[in-house]
Scaffold this motif. Sequence first.
Motif, PDB file in Angstrom:
ATOM      1  N   VAL A  66       0.854  -1.197   0.000  1.00 43.13           N
ATOM      2  CA  VAL A  66       0.000   0.000   0.000  1.00 43.13           C
ATOM      3  C   VAL A  66       0.888   1.244   0.000  1.00 43.13           C
ATOM      4  O   VAL A  66       2.022   1.200   0.471  1.00 43.13           O
ATOM      5  N   ASP A  68       0.378   4.330   1.549  1.00 46.63           N
ATOM      6  CA  ASP A  68       0.415   5.248   2.697  1.00 46.63           C
ATOM      7  C   ASP A  68      -0.362   4.671   3.866  1.00 46.63           C
ATOM      8  O   ASP A  68      -1.575   4.858   3.971  1.00 46.63           O
ATOM      9  N   ILE A  69       0.316   3.990   4.752  1.00 45.91           N
ATOM     10  CA  ILE A  69      -0.352   3.341   5.879  1.00 45.91           C
ATOM     11  C   ILE A  69      -0.887   4.366   6.886  1.00 45.91           C
ATOM     12  O   ILE A  69      -1.709   4.040   7.742  1.00 45.91           O
ATOM     13  N   PHE A  74      -6.196   2.783   4.135  1.00 43.77           N
ATOM     14  CA  PHE A  74      -5.395   1.590   3.857  1.00 43.77           C
ATOM     15  C   PHE A  74      -5.349   0.588   5.006  1.00 43.77           C
ATOM     16  O   PHE A  74      -5.382  -0.625   4.756  1.00 43.77           O
ATOM     17  N   PRO A  75      -5.301   1.004   6.286  1.00 40.11           N
ATOM     18  CA  PRO A  75      -5.442   0.004   7.341  1.00 40.11           C
ATOM     19  C   PRO A  75      -6.789  -0.727   7.295  1.00 40.11           C
ATOM     20  O   PRO A  75      -6.860  -1.927   7.581  1.00 40.11           O
ATOM     21  N   ALA A  78      -6.410  -3.174   4.565  1.00 44.28           N
ATOM     22  CA  ALA A  78      -5.512  -4.253   4.993  1.00 44.28           C
ATOM     23  C   ALA A  78      -6.236  -5.230   5.913  1.00 44.28           C
ATOM     24  O   ALA A  78      -6.001  -6.448   5.859  1.00 44.28           O
ATOM     25  N   LEU A  94       2.520  -7.168   5.122  1.00 43.08           N
ATOM     26  CA  LEU A  94       2.122  -5.803   4.760  1.00 43.08           C
ATOM     27  C   LEU A  94       3.342  -4.943   4.495  1.00 43.08           C
ATOM     28  O   LEU A  94       4.282  -4.897   5.288  1.00 43.08           O
ATOM     29  N   CYS A  95       3.339  -4.251   3.364  1.00 42.66           N
ATOM     30  CA  CYS A  95       4.449  -3.382   2.973  1.00 42.66           C
ATOM     31  C   CYS A  95       3.920  -1.984   2.684  1.00 42.66           C
ATOM     32  O   CYS A  95       2.968  -1.828   1.916  1.00 42.66           O
ATOM     33  N   ASN A  96       4.539  -0.966   3.280  1.00 39.55           N
ATOM     34  CA  ASN A  96       4.160   0.428   3.043  1.00 39.55           C
ATOM     35  C   ASN A  96       5.196   1.068   2.127  1.00 39.55           C
ATOM     36  O   ASN A  96       6.350   1.244   2.507  1.00 39.55           O
ATOM     37  N   ASP A  98       5.100   4.175   0.566  1.00 39.45           N
ATOM     38  CA  ASP A  98       5.158   5.644   0.509  1.00 39.45           C
ATOM     39  C   ASP A  98       5.053   6.166  -0.920  1.00 39.45           C
ATOM     40  O   ASP A  98       5.461   7.293  -1.211  1.00 39.45           O
TER      41      ASP A  98
END
Length: 324
Positions: A66, A68-69, A74-75, A78, A94-96, A98
């Motif tokens: 995603v 921008d956590i 996005f949370p 997720a 989970l990968c952020n 940016d």
Amino acid sequence: MSSIKDVAKHAGVSVATVSRVLNDKGYVSDNTREKVEHSIKELDYTPNEIARTLFNKQSKTIGLIVPDIMNPYFPELARAVEDTATKLGYNVILCNSDGNTEKEQRYLDVLLQKYVNGIIVSSNTLNVNQIEKLNIPVVSIDREISKGLPTIVVENKKGAMMATHFLKSKGCTRIAHIRGPHAIVNAEERYGGYQEVVGKETWFKESYIANGNYDMETSIEATLELLGLHPEIDGIFAANDIMAIGAIKAAYQLGKRVPEDIAIIGFDGISLSKATIPELTTIVQPIYELGETATTMLVQLMERQPIEETYRILDVKLVERHST
């Protein structure tokens, strides 16, 4: 803690036979399988998942990238992915990113090294060549990367038109737009919906549009500048809820009452939109359904199940609250 060698010794078979039973690969007689399974139970043996992953080149894991956590959208997305993956027997990494091209590529490399079975990605920087090189199933969510890539999105333009028409129905005669980044497809679609409704109005000005970058602080600054330049603005459609909340804060800083002096509507339907004062009117997209649908589709692709439709557009709805 027992090892695979202990199980083999206890069952009176080779380590290779135990491995075939554990991985359900290769022929093992029913009698031998029963002996191995009995030994596993007697010794309370737990297979080494890392070793199993290396052996099978399969991890029962999917990646989720995603941009921008920090954006509450996005949370929530997720959570839906994780819930659905767990029900289907998969784990989630989970990968952020940016929204950074290099960071996104590094995550792709790491996920491949961990033998993930597939990836769900929300990206405005990845291209189809990068996706094809992965050689594993990928589903794009929230943003379209390529027409040929399995994708789950919502009716962005339709939702934007609903929002702008709604402000007009509330008596707004000077409607501004806080838009998302130019590089992001859904931001362009929401901007296009706004333009479709007010672009030909005699009062419309290009300077009624400001870039909030899908960020609250940027939206506050953009709204302050917008209302300073055009105090006559009495309605704002923000392209996501976070920017709409920023617009409300900016309006109050300028002494404007919401909705009495200026009506504000957002887009997304995040849970936080119900916690603001005033509560935010918004275009609600089915966030949980987005994540659920994308994960189910990805698992179907990974498990080579038939899929009728690989491009899904989910509908949106307007929820009126106190900001209008």
